[in-house]
Design a protein around this motif. Structure first.
Motif, PDB file in Angstrom:
ATOM      1  N   THR A 165       0.821  -1.215   0.000  1.00 51.89           N
ATOM      2  CA  THR A 165       0.000   0.000   0.000  1.00 51.89           C
ATOM      3  C   THR A 165       0.850   1.258   0.000  1.00 51.89           C
ATOM      4  OG1 THR A 165      -0.090  -0.046   2.389  1.00 51.89           O
ATOM      5  CG2 THR A 165      -1.895  -1.095   1.229  1.00 51.89           C
ATOM      6  N   GLY A 166       2.140   1.091   0.211  1.00 50.60           N
ATOM      7  CA  GLY A 166       3.018   2.262   0.236  1.00 50.60           C
ATOM      8  C   GLY A 166       2.889   3.082   1.501  1.00 50.60           C
ATOM      9  N   CYS A 167       2.497   2.442   2.595  1.00 49.96           N
ATOM     10  CA  CYS A 167       2.225   3.209   3.811  1.00 49.96           C
ATOM     11  C   CYS A 167       3.491   3.763   4.440  1.00 49.96           C
ATOM     12  CB  CYS A 167       1.470   2.368   4.825  1.00 49.96           C
ATOM     13  SG  CYS A 167       2.433   1.055   5.568  1.00 49.96           S
ATOM     14  N   TYR A 182       2.317   4.412  -4.794  1.00 54.49           N
ATOM     15  CA  TYR A 182       3.557   4.292  -4.062  1.00 54.49           C
ATOM     16  C   TYR A 182       3.775   2.844  -3.626  1.00 54.49           C
ATOM     17  CZ  TYR A 182       3.692   9.338  -3.789  1.00 54.49           C
ATOM     18  OH  TYR A 182       3.754  10.660  -4.087  1.00 54.49           O
TER      19      TYR A 182
END
Lengths: 283, 564, 134
Positions: B499-501, B522
């Motif tokens: 998730t690109g967190c 991302y």
């Protein structure tokens, strides 16, 4: 407050600061629904009540829009914090988001057990003081007692779970795809009620340092499990131990992710003259 | 489900009194994925290894599980010899049923057998899901880059050049030599600093393998272990150098104690560096010097001992006591620090040369008497309890070395750590001179205030550590382990589910992850050259996208299910 | 009463070495514990701990290195913070933080490992059995 919000929204649309304003609208059947106001004329139907979290929808809108699409969101305190958490998680581009912050009423804060019923960037409305959730009668009644009593209370509550995943889906910060709660390794599938320790506690812990205490999970729960109470203890610890609260500032990362230890360099006591010398030194 | 062959080792009959191997065989035969169960007397013997390998080849098994002693005993040997015979590492599992079971439950054979069964089941479950990390390798650039041409940097340059590697030596000032250029004598041998420095300076001048870049300043660093590109300004022109390793020998800074004991206002209050300068140019005139130790050190602001100031005072005090007839020399101290094998004698020699020592307390520092010119120093002697007034014509303040101002900046560029005071630091005390990034070494006073001798020593040590990188033409990421052979893999991202967190980026202690925007979203990217497989990213990844294949969550989950 | 079940996540640089040393000395220990060696305490997923508790395991121990003694640039600090937060959650729900033993800096040595395991067994024996459905 409504008029002021409308004015700000109109100004934003007229000055083309944002492509649209996202808020709540009373439609022709007198039903309230989230709406993208692209035309200033439409703002006549704008309403602010009831509390309706728009953060996740706003994220979806921004993600499915072209890159330069700017969105202004009318948000309450919890909504703003959720948006900031989403910015932190790279789900929303900071420059594509404008917020119109509105304050909640004292009654709303009491209903939500909100300790911060106003956004950091407040545009309309009066700041009211928050509620300490641990002073609230409902919470106290639920969380007092020894481990055994508490476990019994939670067990009675969580046994009602029908595993609708409403808590996860409504949470503005739950963004993972796929989600661990759907993975057989962690949560047994095909079992209702959901396994308590895994399903509920994994969900609760994943949000430990990101929960903005909006209460969306609790509101979404069809069987009224007080899911927000799970987060209260962890939020309190984070605040007291590390001075951290989720959603206040997009730059501050959660302390649980860093190895920095907030310990003094040395526990030695130093005589006063050293300080006096240091002051001279600096001057 | 992979087919697994299980080898149970009796350890020369050492553990079969406790563990019932027939019971194990019976239990294991119920598992459909187990295609071969073999009970061996001693797996660690070569003959048995051969037998094992031929049995593995004959059976149609994909993976091998060994139930024997722990990896820390002879388990690793068994794994290594199986790998030598051509079995892939990630297809071998090892379960410890000797140290972890038989030997600690010798009094309860029944439970021990049950535990062994569970442990083997856990091992099988883990092996089913065990995967192998990707690997990458980098071509090592054969040149070395040394930042700082002080004693440490010069010694490192000399060692590397004489080993046959090209060295680029960057220096901030115009000439090499560092702080050693500014002082007259070195402790503990009282040798002239120029004598000590001479061979190194000649080497820099004459060795064609060393290129010296004076007046240069690093602006940015790119690349990873084995292939760094360092951009710097050289005599105000931008330039760059490629290097396989970087040695940081930037040294430290002298602390000027402005405001302390009238320093900066009173003419005859100087610090050790000015004392050295005056003795270098012959302008030193004193008969009654007083040295005050720990000025600006071991206090709240700098709670460390700089370790070199006591020997320096000993050196300069004994020099005056010996050279000038009738001199009276005092050292006011808070405890003389003379660590090591030579300095204690140095202290004794100074004592016998007539230098007087007075110990004062931190709370009651000496007091300077005189406003334009110090005539005396008043000090409360902590041992005798008497306040003494010492006549003097020169007060020399011993100040600590402090980190350079741009250390933090340089550390950020190089991706190495600084300690809480601002000196460069190792990340683990058992791997001295090595930093967070493999291939970057620290030495000399950049790391911690040290004497010139120790600087030279550390420079040479860092050079030899650098050689171990430079002599390889290619470095594989999987070999970049501080303890050889113990790297368990690399973190791996599944790009589809990331998730690109950014949790992994925040949690990685080696800055091996970064977030990149790919196709409009991302995702996290792992730099395998930096990843040490600690798993910090794995445990903070909210949806299990980040995994170490050798230790993935499915393995752990299944092991937990099989644990009892 | 049945002996409690313990699952141990042991850092391979510290806790696992302690466990191994206990084995080499043949120290007699209660049998109902299982050790899963980990690269570092920071690899221990909180989800795995919860999974284990749900799977009928009574106590989890995480054994890691000393504060400041981590091989991985203080990765164990991150682990401590996270696991202490999990203890909070366990307290909130009444499971009790005592079911999650965090030992950072001990269990390096055989006798320390023995002490920790035996104490943990004693402690867990006093607790009521954990209902996996709460």
């Amino acid at each position: 407050m409504l008029e002021k919000t409308k004015n700000i929204a109109r100004q934003i649309l007229e000055e083309k600061k944002a492509s649209a304003v996202f808020g709540l609208m009373r439609n022709e059947w007198n039903i309230i629904q989230p709406h993208l106001f692209e035309d200033p004329a439409g703002l006549a139907n704008l309403v602010l009540e009831p509390k309706w979290l728009l953060a996740k929808l706003a994220m979806r809108i921004l993600r499915s829009s072209p890159e330069n699409y700017k969105l202004a969101v009318i948000c309450r305190g919890c909504d703003e914090r959720a948006l900031i958490e989403l910015i932190k998680r790279n789900q929303i581009e900071k420059e594509n988001l404008l917020t119109i912050g509105i304050a909640c009423s004292q009654e709303q804060a009491a209903i939500c057990l909100c300790d911060r019923p106003y956004p950091e960037k407040l545009d309309a409305g009066e700041k009211v003081s928050g509620v300490d959730p641990f002073q609230d009668e409902r919470v106290r009644k639920f969380l007092i007692g020894n481990d055994k009593e508490r476990m019994k209370r939670w067990a009675d509550m969580l046994k009602r779970c029908i595993k609708c995943y409403g808590c996860r889906n409504s949470c503005p910060i739950c963004i993972c795809e796929p989600c661990k709660l759907e993975d057989d390794v962690w949560v047994q599938r095909g079992v209702v009620p959901a396994e308590t320790i895994t399903f509920h506690l994994i969900r609760a812990f994943h949000l430990s340092d990101t929960c903005v205490a909006c209460g969306a999970c609790q509101e979404a729960c069809p069987v009224n499990i007080p899911l927000l109470y799970l987060q209260l203890g962890m939020r309190k610890t984070l605040r007291e131990k590390y001075g951290y609260e989720a959603g206040l500032d997009p730059e501050t990362k959660s302390p649980v992710l860093s190895s920095a230890f907030e310990k003094p360099d040395t526990d030695r006591e130093f005589p006063d003259w050293i300080n006096s010398l240091r002051e001279e030194d600096e001057s | 489900m992979a087919n697994i062959s299980v080898f149970l080792c009796k350890c020369f009959g050492e553990i079969d009194n406790t563990i019932n191997f027939d019971f194990l065989r019976e239990e294991l035969s119920k598992d459909p994925s187990v295609v071969l169960i073999s009970i061996v007397d001693s797996l660690c013997l070569e003959t048995d290894i051969e037998k094992t390998v031929s049995q593995i080849r004959e059976s149609n098994s994909d993976k091998v599980l060994i139930a024997a002693c722990s990896t820390l005993s002879r388990g690793n040997l068994v794994i290594e010899s199986l790998i030598k015979e051509g079995v892939e590492r990630h297809k071998i599992g090892l379960v410890d049923i000797r140290e972890g079971c038989a030997w600690i439950h010798g009094d309860n054979p029944e439970d021990a057998s049950k535990k062994a069964k569970d442990l083997i089941n856990m091992g099988i479950a883990a092996l089913q899901h065990k995967d192998m990390s990707d690997d990458m390798s980098v071509t090592v650039h054969p040149n070395a880059l040394i930042i700082g041409a002080g004693p440490a940097g010069l010694a490192a340059a000399m060692s590397l050049a004489r080993t046959g590697f090209k060295v680029n030596l960057l220096e901030r000032s115009k000439v090499p030599g560092g702080m050693l250029k500014l002082i007259s004598r070195c402790y503990p041998d009282n040798d002239d600093a120029s004598n000590k420095l001479g061979p190194y300076l000649r080497e820099v001048e004459n060795n064609p393998l060393i290129t010296f870049y004076p007046q240069s300043k690093i602006t940015s660093v790119e690349g990873d272990t084995g292939n760094f590109t360092v951009h710097f300004s050289f005599q105000e022109k931008d330039s760059f150098i490629q290097a396989g390793v970087i040695i940081v020998a930037t040294g430290a800074k002298i602390f000027f104690p402005t405001g302390l004991y009238g320093y900066g206002e009173i003419k005859n209050v100087i610090n050790q560096m000015e004392f050295e300068r005056q003795s270098l140019n012959g302008s030193l005139e004193t008969k009654k010097p007083v040295f005050i130790q720990c000025v600006g050190a071991r206090n709240r602001e700098r709670p460390y001992c700089s370790t070199i100031c006591c020997p320096i005072s000993l050196k300069n005090a004994s020099r005056i006591a010996e050279d000038i007839p009738g001199a009276s020399v005092f050292i006011l101290h808070r405890g003389i620090m003379t660590p090591g094998n030579t300095l204690e004698k140095y202290y004794r020699d100074t004592l016998s040369s007539g230098v007087q020592f007075i110990r004062f307390e931190e709370e009651q520092p000496p007091r300077i008497i005189g406003s334009d010119y110090v005539e005396a120093v008043e000090v409360y002697d902590a041992i005798t309890g008497i306040t003494r007034k010492i006549e003097t014509d020169l007060v020399v303040l011993s100040t600590p070395l402090v980190p350079n101002n741009d250390n933090v900046q340089l550390a950020e560029m190089l991706d190495i750590e600084v300690d809480r005071y601002g000196f460069f630091s190792e990340i683990y005390p058992m791997h001295p001179l090595e930093t967070k990034t493999d291939g970057i070494f620290i030495c000399g006073s950049a790391r911690w205030p040290v004497s010139s001798d120790h600087s030279i020593l550390q420079g040479k040590a860092a050079a030899m550590k650098a050689v171990s990188y430079l002599r390889q033409s290619k470095i594989a990421a999987s070999t970049l382990s501080r303890v050889p052979g113990l790297k368990s893999g690399h973190a791996r991202v599944v790009p589809e589910s990331c998730t690109g967190c950014g949790n992994c980026v925040a949690a990685c202690p080696f800055d091996a992850c970064h977030i990149e925007k790919l196709e409009g979203r991302y995702i996290s990217i792992v730099n395998m050259m930096k990843c040490k497989a600690c798993g910090s990213c794995v445990s903070v990844c909210p949806n299990g996208t980040m995994q170490i294949p050798e230790h993935n969550y499915r393995m752990v989950g299944e092991m937990i299910k099989m644990a009892f | 009463m049945n002996q409690p079940r313990i699952l141990i996540f042991a850092c391979k640089w510290c806790g696992f070495i302690g466990a191994d040393a206990a084995g080499k000395k043949r120290i007699s220990l209660p049998s109902r514990f299982r050790v899963i060696p980990m690269e570092c305490a920071s690899l221990v997923e909180t989800d795995a701990i919860l999974r284990a508790l749900a799977g009928g395991i009574d106590g989890i121990a995480v054994l890691g290195c000393h504060i400041g003694g981590c091989r991985y640039n203080n990765a164990n600090h991150t682990a401590i913070k996270r696991l202490e937060l999990l203890q909070d959650l366990l307290d909130t729900t009444g499971i009790g933080s005592s079911r999650l033993l965090l030992s950072f800096g001990t269990a390096h040595e055989d006798y320390q490992f023995e002490e920790i395991i035996k104490n943990f067994f004693d402690e867990l024996t006093l607790l009521p059995p954990l209902d996996p459905w709460l």
